[in-house]
Write a protein that holds these residues in place. Structure first.
Motif, PDB file in Angstrom:
ATOM      1  N   ASP A 190       0.858  -1.186   0.000  1.00  0.00           N
ATOM      2  CA  ASP A 190       0.000   0.000   0.000  1.00  0.00           C
ATOM      3  C   ASP A 190       0.891   1.232   0.000  1.00  0.00           C
ATOM      4  O   ASP A 190       1.992   1.198   0.531  1.00  0.00           O
ATOM      5  CB  ASP A 190      -0.888   0.005   1.248  1.00  0.00           C
ATOM      6  CG  ASP A 190      -1.782  -1.212   1.282  1.00  0.00           C
ATOM      7  OD1 ASP A 190      -2.636  -1.336   0.397  1.00  0.00           O
ATOM      8  OD2 ASP A 190      -1.613  -2.047   2.190  1.00  0.00           O
ATOM      9  N   LEU A 201       0.499   4.045   1.591  1.00  0.00           N
ATOM     10  CA  LEU A 201       0.655   4.591   2.939  1.00  0.00           C
ATOM     11  C   LEU A 201       0.984   6.076   2.972  1.00  0.00           C
ATOM     12  O   LEU A 201       1.753   6.540   3.807  1.00  0.00           O
ATOM     13  CB  LEU A 201       1.731   3.827   3.710  1.00  0.00           C
ATOM     14  CG  LEU A 201       1.370   2.361   3.959  1.00  0.00           C
ATOM     15  CD1 LEU A 201       2.575   1.608   4.457  1.00  0.00           C
ATOM     16  CD2 LEU A 201       0.241   2.262   4.975  1.00  0.00           C
ATOM     17  N   HIS A 223      -3.015   0.174   8.708  1.00  0.00           N
ATOM     18  CA  HIS A 223      -2.193   1.184   8.038  1.00  0.00           C
ATOM     19  C   HIS A 223      -1.491   2.100   9.026  1.00  0.00           C
ATOM     20  O   HIS A 223      -0.442   2.653   8.728  1.00  0.00           O
ATOM     21  CB  HIS A 223      -3.023   1.979   7.033  1.00  0.00           C
ATOM     22  CG  HIS A 223      -4.016   2.911   7.659  1.00  0.00           C
ATOM     23  ND1 HIS A 223      -3.816   4.265   7.693  1.00  0.00           N
ATOM     24  CD2 HIS A 223      -5.181   2.688   8.291  1.00  0.00           C
ATOM     25  CE1 HIS A 223      -4.836   4.838   8.308  1.00  0.00           C
ATOM     26  NE2 HIS A 223      -5.681   3.900   8.666  1.00  0.00           N
ATOM     27  N   GLN A 248       1.824   0.539   9.981  1.00  0.00           N
ATOM     28  CA  GLN A 248       2.761   0.629   8.855  1.00  0.00           C
ATOM     29  C   GLN A 248       3.242   2.061   8.643  1.00  0.00           C
ATOM     30  O   GLN A 248       4.400   2.289   8.313  1.00  0.00           O
ATOM     31  CB  GLN A 248       2.090   0.101   7.586  1.00  0.00           C
ATOM     32  CG  GLN A 248       1.941  -1.409   7.619  1.00  0.00           C
ATOM     33  CD  GLN A 248       1.586  -1.978   6.263  1.00  0.00           C
ATOM     34  OE1 GLN A 248       1.066  -1.276   5.402  1.00  0.00           O
ATOM     35  NE2 GLN A 248       1.843  -3.252   6.078  1.00  0.00           N
ATOM     36  N   GLN A 249       2.334   3.019   8.866  1.00  0.00           N
ATOM     37  CA  GLN A 249       2.749   4.414   8.713  1.00  0.00           C
ATOM     38  C   GLN A 249       3.833   4.758   9.727  1.00  0.00           C
ATOM     39  O   GLN A 249       4.754   5.513   9.425  1.00  0.00           O
ATOM     40  CB  GLN A 249       1.551   5.349   8.908  1.00  0.00           C
ATOM     41  CG  GLN A 249       0.643   5.381   7.688  1.00  0.00           C
ATOM     42  CD  GLN A 249      -0.432   6.434   7.796  1.00  0.00           C
ATOM     43  OE1 GLN A 249      -0.644   7.015   8.861  1.00  0.00           O
ATOM     44  NE2 GLN A 249      -1.117   6.684   6.704  1.00  0.00           N
TER      45      GLN A 249
END
Lengths: 213, 545
Positions: free
Chosen positions: A84, A86, B176, B179-180
């Motif tokens: 993704d 992100l 997310h 992951q960020q």
């Protein structure tokens, strides 16, 4: 040069990966292949310093002669690209990139200039103030690569970064990424399950070879 | 290919079942309106305002309420944010989150009683330092019931920080975000700066409503205020409640107006909150690329201290319920005995049990019907009771019950609890329900099952874990109701909550501790049983885990 020395990853005493050794030269893209769920992303998470606490790992990661597997993610100078994009949803495209730009580029107007020049290079002129949500999938992917590279990483990890794009876009984006990596001359590890992702004349490691050690 | 939800709704929802879903919910909500309208009429009569203004208690009571509400809201947010910033993501985060359910299940009233046991002048803390200070009688402390509502505010802040942290945990669970954080770290940033520039701007806007719920609760709390709040004058919520319970109709009308004032204060605070959020969102993100080091955070230690206090006071409640005699400054009772338990009054316990079971069961049926056949959109108004002060709603309920001659009846009492139990059950179930794969429903219907049968035999059994969780939460919410129980029950029903509070003004700490322990155990039992039942159901079905 990026070097993995005798990496072993265990999940509660059960060995997942054993005796993984690899050397990646400047500008080289090494591909790590394996089926989904084979543990290749786990290797990547170890390299970036975000290994899930249910695993334990031994081994060394050496970047340009310096051991980095014991230091926190933010000091490793290793960039990462996920499947993704992100992008941070609360920031504009330009602000997302400014977040990555090192502080050495000083002054608001200069920082903006640098980013706008970079955006122009990837075919996104005038996108600085755009909301990332309004971009197409391909555009977002390119911004995401640019963000990773703007931080001037000394090595790059790619976690199936082409997985979510459709076939045509995928071809273009793959070429785009490899071209940029070669230009920067940094070691790159690509993790994928798709043979088509392997760059021309690139070396390949099969994760299966390290799973019955 | 994924088949969208609307297609299936079109297939199965008949007009009749939709009307049933709406009708059931209306029984809970609509009768509140006439009472609110009547209070609205009183609101414009200047004589009531004059009476409120004339009362010398009004201003100090409002001050105490404002200070306790602000302390509670601001401190709860600061505590929960600082611990999340300090520990997410890490191994320590998992153990912090693991402790949340038992801290959340603790009812507010029991928490307040335990808090008093710990900090009151004759409390355990004073006993612990008594040898150092050479005290042989309790010190002259103002640690609880201080005139500014500070101890009330702090106790509320600790309790509400668990709720806000739980909200945050759910927001942070999205993949997310983790992951960020990894991306931002790989760009060379450290934890605190990542939170400031990346995480907070994304999660704070989504915490507005939970935070408003904390403010509304703190503003209108009566049970905790009776134990920890100031006495003469009390907090504004308690004062309003006293006026509303006055036999004099003039006083009652005055109380109704004051209840609306409470609502106005909340709306004002909400407006201020919106303003702060507006400024925050427009504050320019300063992206100069400077990677800043972490700073020492004192508040995250305070959060851990709050957890320690909470578990200590739970233990203290148990010890007090077993204490034969325990005089100041002894640290431990002279003798422990279950004698008091053998003579304890279990009537409130039984009342709480059947009331909680009946209310949560009815609420669950209503919510399931609503989720399956009710409208799919514009459901936000159902959560209104969670972000509004209890007192005006409860007073309006009482008005409806009086008109219908249902005050002091079992039916009236159960109905009054539903206004809070239904939204909580809905809130806890809606996520899992909407995520349910619509293709499963389509498969069952294609096999020839009408929609209600498909629900009964397939959908609801598959959703048993969240359904049991929602049921337990509904039970816990019903157990904790204080003001509605007193109003709608017309004083005829005594639950563990009302009994524990009633005993707090008397001298017998042991009997009060017993009721508080029962109050604490009931919701914990409900959650434990729900967990055991869903575990048992999933024993041979890995897909349900």
């Amino acid at each position: 040069m990026l070097e993995i020395k005798s990496l072993c990853i265990k999940q509660s005493k059960q060995a997942l990966i054993g005796g993984l050794n690899a050397q990646i030269a400047q500008g080289e893209v090494l591909t790590l292949m394996g089926a989904s769920g084979s543990g290749k992303s786990t290797v990547l998470h170890w390299m970036i310093g975000a290994l899930d606490p249910i695993f334990s790992a031994t081994g060394e990661l050496i970047l340009n002669g310096k051991r980095v597997d014991q230091i926190p993610t933010e000091q490793r100078r290793i960039g990462i690209l996920f499947q993704d994009d992100l992008l941070f949803a609360h920031l504009s495209v330009g602000q997302n990139l400014a977040f990555a730009l090192p502080n050495e580029v000083k002054g608001q107007s200069l920082r903006r200039q640098v980013i706008e020049a970079q955006l122009a290079q990837i075919g996104l002129i005038g996108f600085y103030d755009r909301d990332p949500a309004t971009l197409s999938g391909g555009q977002r992917a390119r911004v995401s690569v640019l963000r990773t590279l703007l931080a001037q990483p000394q090595a790059l990890l790619l976690d199936e970064p082409f997985g979510k794009l459709d076939a045509v876009l995928r071809e273009q984006f793959r070429a785009f990424v490899f071209e940029r990596v070669t230009a920067l001359a940094i070691p790159t590890l690509l993790v994928t399950h798709d043979i088509a992702d392997i760059p021309p004349q690139g070396r390949v490691l099969q994760i299966e070879d390290f799973q019955h050690a | 290919m994924r088949i969208g939800l609307p297609l299936i709704v079109a297939r199965g929802a008949s007009k009749g079942s939709t009307l049933l879903a709406i009708g059931l919910i209306c029984i809970v909500f609509l009768p509140v309106i006439p009472g609110l309208v009547r209070m609205g009429f009183d609101f414009f009569q200047i004589s009531h305002w004059f009476a409120i203004w004339q009362d010398t208690q009004t201003i100090p009571a409002l001050m105490a309420t404002l200070s306790s509400t602000l302390i509670s809201g601001v401190l709860a947010l600061a505590l929960s944010l600082s611990i999340a910033i300090e520990k997410y993501p890490s191994n320590a985060w998992h153990s912090i989150v693991k402790r949340l359910p038992s801290l959340l299940a603790m009812p507010h009233a029991a928490f307040a009683i335990g808090f008093a046991f710990l900090f009151a002048p004759a409390g355990w803390l004073a006993r612990a330092i008594a040898p150092l200070m050479a005290w042989d009688s309790p010190p002259d402390w103002l640690t609880v019931q201080d005139p500014y509502g500070m101890s009330l505010g702090i106790a509320l802040a600790i309790k509400e920080s668990f709720f806000l942290l739980w909200v945050m945990m759910n927001l942070l669970g999205e993949r997310h975000i983790a992951q960020q954080i990894t991306v931002a770290r790989s760009l060379g940033y450290q934890r605190q700066q990542i939170w400031r520039s990346i995480i907070l701007p994304q999660i704070l806007p989504r915490m507005m409503w939970p935070f408003a719920a904390v403010l509304a609760y703190s503003l209108s709390v009566v049970d905790m205020a009776l134990i920890l709040g100031p006495t003469t004058p009390p907090t504004f919520a308690v004062l309003v409640w006293q006026w509303l319970s006055d036999p004099d109709p003039q006083r009652q009308a005055q109380g109704g107006v004051a209840a609306l004032i409470l609502l106005l204060v909340l709306l004002t605070l909400g407006g201020v909150l919106r303003g702060v959020a507006w400024v925050y969102q427009r504050a320019t993100v300063d992206l100069d690329g400077l990677r800043q080091p972490n700073r020492f955070s004192m508040l995250s230690w305070l959060y851990q201290f709050g957890v320690l206090i909470s578990f200590s006071l739970m233990i203290l409640l148990f010890v007090w319920s077993l204490a034969q005699s325990w005089f100041f400054p002894a640290l431990w009772p002279d003798e422990l005995s279950i004698k008091a338990w053998l003579n304890a009054d279990f009537t409130p316990f039984k009342t709480s049990l059947w009331l909680g079971l009946a209310t949560s069961l009815i609420a669950l049926v209503m919510v399931l019907i609503w989720l399956e056949w009710g409208p799919q959109r514009n459901n936000a108004w159902l959560y209104a009771p969670l972000v509004l002060p209890v007192i005006p709603l409860s007073a309006a309920q009482y008005f409806a019950l009086l008109v219908l001659h249902l005050d002091g009846t079992v039916m009236g009492l159960i109905w009054s609890h539903l206004l809070w139990v239904v939204p909580y059950v809905l809130l806890s179930l809606v996520g899992a329900y909407r995520q349910f794969d619509p293709r499963l429903m389509l498969t069952a219907q294609a096999l020839g099952y009408p929609r209600w049968q498909a629900c009964l035999y397939m959908k609801w059994p598959l959703l048993m874990r969240p359904i049991l969780g929602a049921f337990a939460l509904g039970f816990a919410v019903s157990i904790a109701q204080y003001v509605p129980t007193l109003f709608a029950g017309a004083g005829r029903f005594s639950t563990v909550t009302t009994e524990a509070i009633a005993l707090s003004s008397g001298g017998n700490r042991r009997t009060m501790a017993i009721q508080a322990v029962l109050l604490m155990l009931l919701p914990m039992l409900a959650f434990a049983l729900a967990a055991i039942a869903s575990h048992w159901q999933a024993k041979h079905r890995r897909g349900l885990r």
